[in-house]
Enzyme design. Structure first.
Site, PDB file in Angstrom:
ATOM      1  N   LYS A 126      35.806  26.921   3.189  1.00 20.29           N
ATOM      2  CA  LYS A 126      36.282  27.807   2.125  1.00 20.29           C
ATOM      3  C   LYS A 126      37.731  27.447   1.854  1.00 20.29           C
ATOM      4  CE  LYS A 126      34.936  31.323  -0.424  1.00 20.29           C
ATOM      5  NZ  LYS A 126      33.596  31.670  -0.934  1.00 20.29           N
ATOM      6  N   ASP A 166      34.706  30.583  -6.685  1.00 20.23           N
ATOM      7  CA  ASP A 166      34.609  31.909  -6.067  1.00 20.23           C
ATOM      8  C   ASP A 166      35.446  32.822  -6.965  1.00 20.23           C
ATOM      9  OD1 ASP A 166      33.676  33.439  -3.538  1.00 20.23           O
ATOM     10  OD2 ASP A 166      35.794  33.922  -3.543  1.00 20.23           O
TER      11      ASP A 166
HETATM   12  P1  NDP Z   1      34.781  36.765 -10.332  1.00 16.57           P
HETATM   13  O1  NDP Z   1      36.189  36.363 -10.231  1.00 16.57           O
HETATM   14  O2  NDP Z   1      33.919  36.211 -11.404  1.00 16.57           O
HETATM   15  O3  NDP Z   1      34.671  38.367 -10.435  1.00 16.57           O
HETATM   16  C1  NDP Z   1      35.217  39.177  -9.444  1.00 16.57           C
HETATM   17  C2  NDP Z   1      35.057  40.631  -9.874  1.00 16.57           C
HETATM   18  O4  NDP Z   1      35.440  41.470  -8.785  1.00 16.57           O
HETATM   19  C3  NDP Z   1      35.939  41.007 -11.036  1.00 16.57           C
HETATM   20  O5  NDP Z   1      35.323  42.022 -11.773  1.00 16.57           O
HETATM   21  C4  NDP Z   1      37.195  41.510 -10.325  1.00 16.57           C
HETATM   22  O6  NDP Z   1      37.959  42.412 -11.098  1.00 16.57           O
HETATM   23  C5  NDP Z   1      36.594  42.232  -9.148  1.00 16.57           C
HETATM   24  N1  NDP Z   1      37.563  42.219  -8.025  1.00 16.57           N
HETATM   25  C6  NDP Z   1      38.122  41.127  -7.442  1.00 16.57           C
HETATM   26  N2  NDP Z   1      38.980  41.497  -6.478  1.00 16.57           N
HETATM   27  C7  NDP Z   1      38.942  42.846  -6.472  1.00 16.57           C
HETATM   28  C8  NDP Z   1      39.604  43.825  -5.693  1.00 16.57           C
HETATM   29  N3  NDP Z   1      40.462  43.483  -4.723  1.00 16.57           N
HETATM   30  N4  NDP Z   1      39.305  45.132  -5.938  1.00 16.57           N
HETATM   31  C9  NDP Z   1      38.440  45.491  -6.916  1.00 16.57           C
HETATM   32  N5  NDP Z   1      37.782  44.606  -7.676  1.00 16.57           N
HETATM   33  C10 NDP Z   1      38.038  43.313  -7.463  1.00 16.57           C
HETATM   34  O7  NDP Z   1      34.166  36.474  -8.877  1.00 16.57           O
HETATM   35  P2  NDP Z   1      32.621  36.314  -8.448  1.00 16.57           P
HETATM   36  O8  NDP Z   1      31.767  37.210  -9.266  1.00 16.57           O
HETATM   37  O9  NDP Z   1      32.330  34.880  -8.384  1.00 16.57           O
HETATM   38  O10 NDP Z   1      32.689  36.840  -6.933  1.00 16.57           O
HETATM   39  C11 NDP Z   1      32.456  38.202  -6.577  1.00 16.57           C
HETATM   40  C12 NDP Z   1      32.107  38.288  -5.106  1.00 16.57           C
HETATM   41  O11 NDP Z   1      30.935  37.508  -4.851  1.00 16.57           O
HETATM   42  C13 NDP Z   1      33.167  37.752  -4.129  1.00 16.57           C
HETATM   43  O12 NDP Z   1      33.110  38.502  -2.944  1.00 16.57           O
HETATM   44  C14 NDP Z   1      32.680  36.337  -3.870  1.00 16.57           C
HETATM   45  O13 NDP Z   1      33.175  35.836  -2.632  1.00 16.57           O
HETATM   46  C15 NDP Z   1      31.193  36.569  -3.810  1.00 16.57           C
HETATM   47  N6  NDP Z   1      30.371  35.381  -4.014  1.00 16.57           N
HETATM   48  C16 NDP Z   1      30.454  34.651  -5.165  1.00 16.57           C
HETATM   49  C17 NDP Z   1      29.649  33.540  -5.325  1.00 16.57           C
HETATM   50  C18 NDP Z   1      29.617  32.762  -6.605  1.00 16.57           C
HETATM   51  O14 NDP Z   1      28.756  31.909  -6.731  1.00 16.57           O
HETATM   52  N7  NDP Z   1      30.474  33.034  -7.565  1.00 16.57           N
HETATM   53  C19 NDP Z   1      28.764  33.079  -4.253  1.00 16.57           C
HETATM   54  C20 NDP Z   1      28.683  33.972  -3.123  1.00 16.57           C
HETATM   55  C21 NDP Z   1      29.491  35.056  -3.010  1.00 16.57           C
HETATM   56  P3  NDP Z   1      39.351  41.936 -11.770  1.00 16.57           P
HETATM   57  O15 NDP Z   1      38.942  41.149 -12.957  1.00 16.57           O
HETATM   58  O16 NDP Z   1      40.069  43.197 -12.070  1.00 16.57           O
HETATM   59  O17 NDP Z   1      40.047  41.104 -10.713  1.00 16.57           O
END
Ligand code: NDP
Length: 445
Positions: A126, A166
């Protein structure tokens, strides 16, 4: 907690101070795996778990760049190469101001087990940076990505370490990173996944994590003789994982009623249908706006600073970030009749919240099983790159469904607990065995 776990964790904490998310992830795995290790002393003798919590390599580097007003900015870059026991290091890059060593080590550790569960030959890693893409221009993001890759390129490669996206790293960032890698190496290879479709990407990769978390939920429901049809679902986040979870749940007849971002959440009791979801795609991926605008547009409730977990639902899909479900949130979900949690995000439930789900025998799939669809399709992207060909949408989706089915079966095999399934134990032990056996075969390295 038994004495061997207590003393193991004391050593992990002493050696890795101030890395609380890493401690949390290791403790959860140790609680599942140590009893299994006790029954299989060959793992104990080779100190397999002690070796697994020590990254094979940690790379930490300076990322200087110039913003649009000509000011020099300095961020920190990381890559944690955790385990290459069963394949090249593989795992995403996160760009978010909260990023630090402990968070990336927790994610890299989880990734090792997750990648093992996918059945594909991928080790775990990571990386990322404390850079915040929010509010930056496309040019600033590009200059940052180029500087980041100017160091990272010497540590990665298609057979060494293959990063992906991510939080904060989507199609735009992968494009800039790939462009710089290609320029520096003078070669066109599958060194990153999540690439654009016309330059080496795989169909279904953007959809894979959200679709996979939904397929996992479907498998769990089927085992109970139930289906997604008619289920009311709470989803958190509004990024990549949340968007495609809503798409697939809706397709399977469920109704998603919430989304969120770091500012607040929306509650739309009528359900987020295809038309409303199209608005979210545009809002988040193109305009890069806030979820509040959904409530303004569709005249539903906006809940400033609140997560979705007090909304009554049958199934919950936490898809934002780590530790977004507290014990209180877990109790509220259970009290309101929620019977299934499928974690799209990594480690979104605090340990005390997991206890609540397990005590109440909720169908609870931890992230390392439920969100493994993303990295699984990244593995399929690597396979297609290696063969220099592209599979159709149907072919990739079918393979993804097969992989999620197999992950579910592994969880059932290792997590069977009377007439229910402890998916936490199932995922941890199931993920552990393959990596541990490879480590035994390869000697003390
Ligand atoms: P994105 O950046 O596309 O979206 C993240 C979302 O989560 C946004 O809506 C963001 O809001 C919100 N968010 C992020 N940090 C916080 C926080 N500290 N508190 C509240 N809301 C928060 O990321 P992904 O959708 O790709 O990832 C989401 C989760 O899924 C993560 O945990 C990631 O590790 C996990 N994941 C993702 C994979 C992938 O293929 N993309 C694979 C496996 C796991 P804002 O816009 O306000 O920051």
């Amino acid at each position: 907690m038994s004495n061997d776990i207590v003393s193991f964790m004391e050593k992990v904490r002493a050696k890795n101070p101030a890395e609380k998310e890493f401690h949390q992830a290791v403790e959860e795995v140790a609680e599942s795996v140590m009893p299994y290790i006790r029954q299989n002393p060959r793992y104990q003798k080779a100190r397999v778990l002690e070796r697994m919590v020590e990254p094979e390599r940690v790379i930490l580097f300076r990322v200087p760049w110039v913003d649009d007003s000509g000011e020099v900015q300095v961020n920190r870059g990381f890559r944690i190469e955790m385990s290459s026991a069963i394949g090249p290091y593989k795992g995403g890059l996160r760009f978010h101001p909260s990023v630090n060593l402990g968070i990336l080590k927790f994610l890299a550790f989880e990734q090792v087990f997750k990648n093992s569960l996918t059945t594909l030959p991928m080790g775990g890693g990571k990386g990322g940076s404390d850079f915040d893409p929010k509010g930056k221009s496309d040019n600033e993001v590009m200059r940052f990505c180029q500087s980041f890759m100017s160091e990272l390129f010497r540590h990665i490669g298609p057979n060494t370490d293959v990063p992906a996206g991510d939080i904060g790293v989507g199609a735009r960032e992968i494009g800039f990173l790939f462009g710089q890698y290609k320029k520096l190496r003078n070669e066109f290879t599958g060194v990153l996944t999540g690439k654009g479709l016309n330059w080496g990407g795989s169909l279904i990769r953007p959809e894979a994590t959200g679709y996979g978390a939904t397929y996992m939920a479907q498998e769990m429901l089927q085992l109970k003789g139930e289906a997604m049809e008619g289920k009311v679902c709470a989803v958190s986040g509004s990024g990549n994982v949340a968007q495609y979870t809503v798409e697939k749940v809706t397709k399977l007849g469920g109704k998603c009623v919430t989304l969120s971002d770091s500012s607040g959440s929306i509650y739309d009791p009528g359900g987020i249908d295809a038309e409303k979801l199209a608005f979210v795609f545009e809002l988040k991926n193109v305009k890069r706006g806030r979820i509040k605008e959904y409530a303004d547009k569709f005249k539903c409730e906006y809940r400033e600073g609140k997560r979705p977990w007090d909304i009554k639902c049958d199934c919950a899909f936490p898809s934002a970030t780590q530790n977004e479900i507290s014990a209180e949130d877990a109790k509220t979900l259970v009290k309101n009749g929620c019977t299934l949690i499928s974690e799209g995000a990594n480690m979104p439930t605090e340990p005390a919240g997991i206890e609540v789900f397990l005590e109440n025998k909720i169908l609870y799939a931890p992230g390392k099983a439920a969100n493994a669809g993303g990295v699984a399709v990244s593995g399929l992207e690597m396979a297609q790159n290696g063969m220099h060909l592209n599979w159709s949408r149907e072919e990739v989706d079918q393979r993804l469904q097969g992989i999620m089915k197999s992950i579910h079966e592994t969880c059932v095999e290792y997590g069977k607990d009377g007439d229910s399934v402890n998916y936490v134990n199932g995922a941890n032990i199931g993920g552990f065995v393959k990596v541990a056996d490879a480590m035994l075969d390869q000697g003390i390295v």
